[in-house]
Write a protein that holds these residues in place. Structure first.
Motif, PDB file in Angstrom:
ATOM      1  N   CYS A  20     -82.929  14.086   0.060  1.00 24.95           N
ATOM      2  CA  CYS A  20     -82.000  13.404   0.985  1.00 24.95           C
ATOM      3  C   CYS A  20     -82.591  12.096   1.498  1.00 24.95           C
ATOM      4  CB  CYS A  20     -81.649  14.327   2.150  1.00 24.95           C
ATOM      5  SG  CYS A  20     -80.560  15.686   1.680  1.00 24.95           S
ATOM      6  N   VAL A  21     -83.859  12.135   1.911  1.00 30.84           N
ATOM      7  CA  VAL A  21     -84.498  10.908   2.408  1.00 30.84           C
ATOM      8  C   VAL A  21     -84.537   9.857   1.307  1.00 30.84           C
ATOM      9  CG1 VAL A  21     -86.677   9.913   3.231  1.00 30.84           C
ATOM     10  CG2 VAL A  21     -85.844  12.064   4.209  1.00 30.84           C
ATOM     11  N   SER A  22     -84.906  10.262   0.107  1.00 34.44           N
ATOM     12  CA  SER A  22     -84.973   9.327  -1.012  1.00 34.44           C
ATOM     13  C   SER A  22     -83.614   8.693  -1.300  1.00 34.44           C
ATOM     14  CB  SER A  22     -85.491  10.055  -2.252  1.00 34.44           C
ATOM     15  OG  SER A  22     -85.478   9.206  -3.367  1.00 34.44           O
ATOM     16  N   GLU A  23     -82.575   9.506  -1.341  1.00 38.92           N
ATOM     17  CA  GLU A  23     -81.233   8.989  -1.629  1.00 38.92           C
ATOM     18  C   GLU A  23     -80.753   8.044  -0.529  1.00 38.92           C
ATOM     19  OE1 GLU A  23     -79.523   9.119  -4.360  1.00 38.92           O
ATOM     20  OE2 GLU A  23     -80.991  10.409  -5.342  1.00 38.92           O
ATOM     21  N   LEU A  24     -80.979   8.415   0.730  1.00 39.26           N
ATOM     22  CA  LEU A  24     -80.516   7.571   1.834  1.00 39.26           C
ATOM     23  C   LEU A  24     -81.295   6.258   1.895  1.00 39.26           C
ATOM     24  CD1 LEU A  24     -79.841  10.274   4.561  1.00 39.26           C
ATOM     25  CD2 LEU A  24     -78.181   9.073   3.114  1.00 39.26           C
ATOM     26  N   LEU A  25     -82.601   6.304   1.646  1.00 42.81           N
ATOM     27  CA  LEU A  25     -83.378   5.064   1.624  1.00 42.81           C
ATOM     28  C   LEU A  25     -82.986   4.184   0.437  1.00 42.81           C
ATOM     29  CD1 LEU A  25     -86.946   6.247   2.680  1.00 42.81           C
ATOM     30  CD2 LEU A  25     -85.318   4.889   4.014  1.00 42.81           C
ATOM     31  N   ILE A  64     -69.213   5.525   0.681  1.00 42.00           N
ATOM     32  CA  ILE A  64     -68.095   6.094  -0.052  1.00 42.00           C
ATOM     33  C   ILE A  64     -68.663   6.886  -1.220  1.00 42.00           C
ATOM     34  CG2 ILE A  64     -66.058   5.585  -1.438  1.00 42.00           C
ATOM     35  CD1 ILE A  64     -65.830   2.954   0.184  1.00 42.00           C
ATOM     36  N   ALA A  65     -68.353   8.163  -1.260  1.00 39.29           N
ATOM     37  CA  ALA A  65     -68.788   8.986  -2.385  1.00 39.29           C
ATOM     38  C   ALA A  65     -67.969   8.591  -3.609  1.00 39.29           C
ATOM     39  CB  ALA A  65     -68.620  10.462  -2.069  1.00 39.29           C
ATOM     40  N   ARG A  66     -68.660   8.102  -4.620  1.00 40.66           N
ATOM     41  CA  ARG A  66     -67.992   7.671  -5.845  1.00 40.66           C
ATOM     42  C   ARG A  66     -67.901   8.832  -6.823  1.00 40.66           C
ATOM     43  NH1 ARG A  66     -71.673   2.872  -7.448  1.00 40.66           N
ATOM     44  NH2 ARG A  66     -70.872   3.514  -9.450  1.00 40.66           N
ATOM     45  N   HIS A  67     -67.143   8.644  -7.859  1.00 45.42           N
ATOM     46  CA  HIS A  67     -67.038   9.627  -8.929  1.00 45.42           C
ATOM     47  C   HIS A  67     -67.417   8.930 -10.222  1.00 45.42           C
ATOM     48  CE1 HIS A  67     -65.297  12.534  -6.218  1.00 45.42           C
ATOM     49  NE2 HIS A  67     -64.531  11.575  -5.758  1.00 45.42           N
ATOM     50  N   PRO A  68     -68.744   8.828 -10.467  1.00 42.50           N
ATOM     51  CA  PRO A  68     -69.204   8.078 -11.631  1.00 42.50           C
ATOM     52  C   PRO A  68     -68.886   8.791 -12.938  1.00 42.50           C
ATOM     53  CG  PRO A  68     -71.030   9.194 -10.586  1.00 42.50           C
ATOM     54  CD  PRO A  68     -69.830   9.414  -9.708  1.00 42.50           C
ATOM     55  N   GLY A  69     -68.788   7.995 -13.976  1.00 47.38           N
ATOM     56  CA  GLY A  69     -68.590   8.543 -15.312  1.00 47.38           C
ATOM     57  C   GLY A  69     -69.897   9.081 -15.874  1.00 47.38           C
ATOM     58  N   SER A  74     -75.668   5.041 -11.805  1.00 41.95           N
ATOM     59  CA  SER A  74     -75.764   5.166 -10.348  1.00 41.95           C
ATOM     60  C   SER A  74     -74.456   5.745  -9.815  1.00 41.95           C
ATOM     61  CB  SER A  74     -76.052   3.798  -9.715  1.00 41.95           C
ATOM     62  OG  SER A  74     -74.962   2.924  -9.949  1.00 41.95           O
ATOM     63  N   GLY A  75     -74.435   5.965  -8.505  1.00 41.39           N
ATOM     64  CA  GLY A  75     -73.219   6.440  -7.877  1.00 41.39           C
ATOM     65  C   GLY A  75     -73.198   7.928  -7.565  1.00 41.39           C
ATOM     66  N   ARG A  76     -74.343   8.594  -7.714  1.00 41.76           N
ATOM     67  CA  ARG A  76     -74.373  10.037  -7.490  1.00 41.76           C
ATOM     68  C   ARG A  76     -75.085  10.447  -6.203  1.00 41.76           C
ATOM     69  NH1 ARG A  76     -74.623   8.893 -12.707  1.00 41.76           N
ATOM     70  NH2 ARG A  76     -73.216   9.976 -14.109  1.00 41.76           N
ATOM     71  N   GLY A  77     -75.661   9.503  -5.489  1.00 42.26           N
ATOM     72  CA  GLY A  77     -76.457   9.818  -4.306  1.00 42.26           C
ATOM     73  C   GLY A  77     -75.708  10.595  -3.245  1.00 42.26           C
ATOM     74  N   LEU A  78     -74.538  10.122  -2.853  1.00 38.17           N
ATOM     75  CA  LEU A  78     -73.782  10.819  -1.816  1.00 38.17           C
ATOM     76  C   LEU A  78     -73.216  12.146  -2.328  1.00 38.17           C
ATOM     77  CD1 LEU A  78     -71.978   7.900   0.015  1.00 38.17           C
ATOM     78  CD2 LEU A  78     -73.988   9.195   0.746  1.00 38.17           C
ATOM     79  N   LEU A  79     -72.959  12.228  -3.619  1.00 40.93           N
ATOM     80  CA  LEU A  79     -72.526  13.506  -4.184  1.00 40.93           C
ATOM     81  C   LEU A  79     -73.652  14.533  -4.111  1.00 40.93           C
ATOM     82  CD1 LEU A  79     -70.557  12.216  -7.312  1.00 40.93           C
ATOM     83  CD2 LEU A  79     -69.618  13.040  -5.136  1.00 40.93           C
ATOM     84  N   LEU A  80     -74.891  14.091  -4.371  1.00 43.53           N
ATOM     85  CA  LEU A  80     -76.046  14.977  -4.212  1.00 43.53           C
ATOM     86  C   LEU A  80     -76.201  15.412  -2.761  1.00 43.53           C
ATOM     87  CD1 LEU A  80     -78.734  13.246  -6.452  1.00 43.53           C
ATOM     88  CD2 LEU A  80     -77.771  15.514  -6.786  1.00 43.53           C
ATOM     89  N   LEU A  81     -76.097  14.448  -1.857  1.00 46.76           N
ATOM     90  CA  LEU A  81     -76.212  14.750  -0.430  1.00 46.76           C
ATOM     91  C   LEU A  81     -75.155  15.769  -0.024  1.00 46.76           C
ATOM     92  CD1 LEU A  81     -77.796  13.725   2.140  1.00 46.76           C
ATOM     93  CD2 LEU A  81     -75.795  12.313   2.551  1.00 46.76           C
ATOM     94  N   ASP A  82     -73.943  15.558  -0.474  1.00 48.25           N
ATOM     95  CA  ASP A  82     -72.851  16.465  -0.137  1.00 48.25           C
ATOM     96  C   ASP A  82     -73.082  17.869  -0.709  1.00 48.25           C
ATOM     97  OD1 ASP A  82     -70.271  16.681   1.194  1.00 48.25           O
ATOM     98  OD2 ASP A  82     -69.445  16.984  -0.805  1.00 48.25           O
ATOM     99  N   LYS A  97     -76.136   1.374  11.736  1.00 47.89           N
ATOM    100  CA  LYS A  97     -75.581   2.704  11.480  1.00 47.89           C
ATOM    101  C   LYS A  97     -76.707   3.694  11.245  1.00 47.89           C
ATOM    102  CE  LYS A  97     -74.946   2.157   6.512  1.00 47.89           C
ATOM    103  NZ  LYS A  97     -75.531   0.835   6.517  1.00 47.89           N
ATOM    104  N   THR A  98     -76.393   4.957  11.495  1.00 51.77           N
ATOM    105  CA  THR A  98     -77.293   6.056  11.179  1.00 51.77           C
ATOM    106  C   THR A  98     -76.544   7.013  10.276  1.00 51.77           C
ATOM    107  OG1 THR A  98     -78.490   5.878  13.275  1.00 51.77           O
ATOM    108  CG2 THR A  98     -78.636   7.979  12.117  1.00 51.77           C
ATOM    109  N   VAL A  99     -77.109   7.276   9.129  1.00 50.76           N
ATOM    110  CA  VAL A  99     -76.582   8.290   8.230  1.00 50.76           C
ATOM    111  C   VAL A  99     -77.441   9.527   8.448  1.00 50.76           C
ATOM    112  CG1 VAL A  99     -76.038   8.913   5.849  1.00 50.76           C
ATOM    113  CG2 VAL A  99     -75.921   6.519   6.567  1.00 50.76           C
ATOM    114  N   TRP A 100     -76.788  10.654   8.672  1.00 54.66           N
ATOM    115  CA  TRP A 100     -77.523  11.877   8.980  1.00 54.66           C
ATOM    116  C   TRP A 100     -77.030  13.023   8.104  1.00 54.66           C
ATOM    117  CZ3 TRP A 100     -74.505  15.948  10.428  1.00 54.66           C
ATOM    118  CH2 TRP A 100     -73.231  15.644  10.892  1.00 54.66           C
ATOM    119  N   CYS A 101     -77.887  14.012   7.937  1.00 60.25           N
ATOM    120  CA  CYS A 101     -77.473  15.236   7.258  1.00 60.25           C
ATOM    121  C   CYS A 101     -78.285  16.382   7.820  1.00 60.25           C
ATOM    122  CB  CYS A 101     -77.651  15.126   5.746  1.00 60.25           C
ATOM    123  SG  CYS A 101     -79.340  14.929   5.170  1.00 60.25           S
ATOM    124  N   GLU A 102     -77.724  17.569   7.701  1.00 58.74           N
ATOM    125  CA  GLU A 102     -78.400  18.786   8.148  1.00 58.74           C
ATOM    126  C   GLU A 102     -78.545  19.725   6.957  1.00 58.74           C
ATOM    127  OE1 GLU A 102     -76.201  20.485  11.368  1.00 58.74           O
ATOM    128  OE2 GLU A 102     -76.894  18.962  12.778  1.00 58.74           O
TER     129      GLU A 102
END
Length: 107
Positions: A20-25, A64-69, A74-82, A97-102
């Motif tokens: 998560c830290v890697s993707e957000l950074l 914005i969570a993308r739906h990559p082909g 690229s484009g999978r970071g937020l999908l991984l986080l989710d 802004k602060t992006v957070w996850c639990e």
């Protein structure tokens, strides 16, 4: 980019936190810019949850969570986080802004 969460995190190994830290950074570097000031905060709750917060100075960059082909590099970071976070979100302020996850951590 070396992350100290790779060896030990909050008393034990935390590969999900590291991811998560890697993707957000990476999002900050790619969308706000290399060298942007960033604050990373890890909080271990009494209930075993781990909260990751990454703050940057850009209040206008939206997530914005993308739906990559299949062939997109690229484009999978937020999908991984989710997929691995219990929940996540964004706090917007005039200063950034602060992006957070639990995540479920080890108690």
């Amino acid at each position: 980019m070396a992350l100290t969460t790779s060896a030990m995190c909050l008393g034990g190994p935390c590969p999900e936190v590291q991811l998560c830290v890697s993707e957000l950074l990476t999002n900050v570097i790619n969308h706000v810019g290399e060298g942007a000031p960033v604050t990373v905060r890890l909080v271990h709750g009494q209930d075993g949850r781990v909260r990751v917060e990454v703050t940057d100075p850009d209040p206008h960059a939206s997530l914005i969570a993308r739906h990559p082909g299949e062939d997109d590099e690229s484009g999978r970071g937020l999908l991984l986080l989710d997929a691995i976070a219990r929940r996540w979100g964004v706090w917007l302020t005039p200063a950034g802004k602060t992006v957070w996850c639990e995540l479920l951590g080890s108690p």
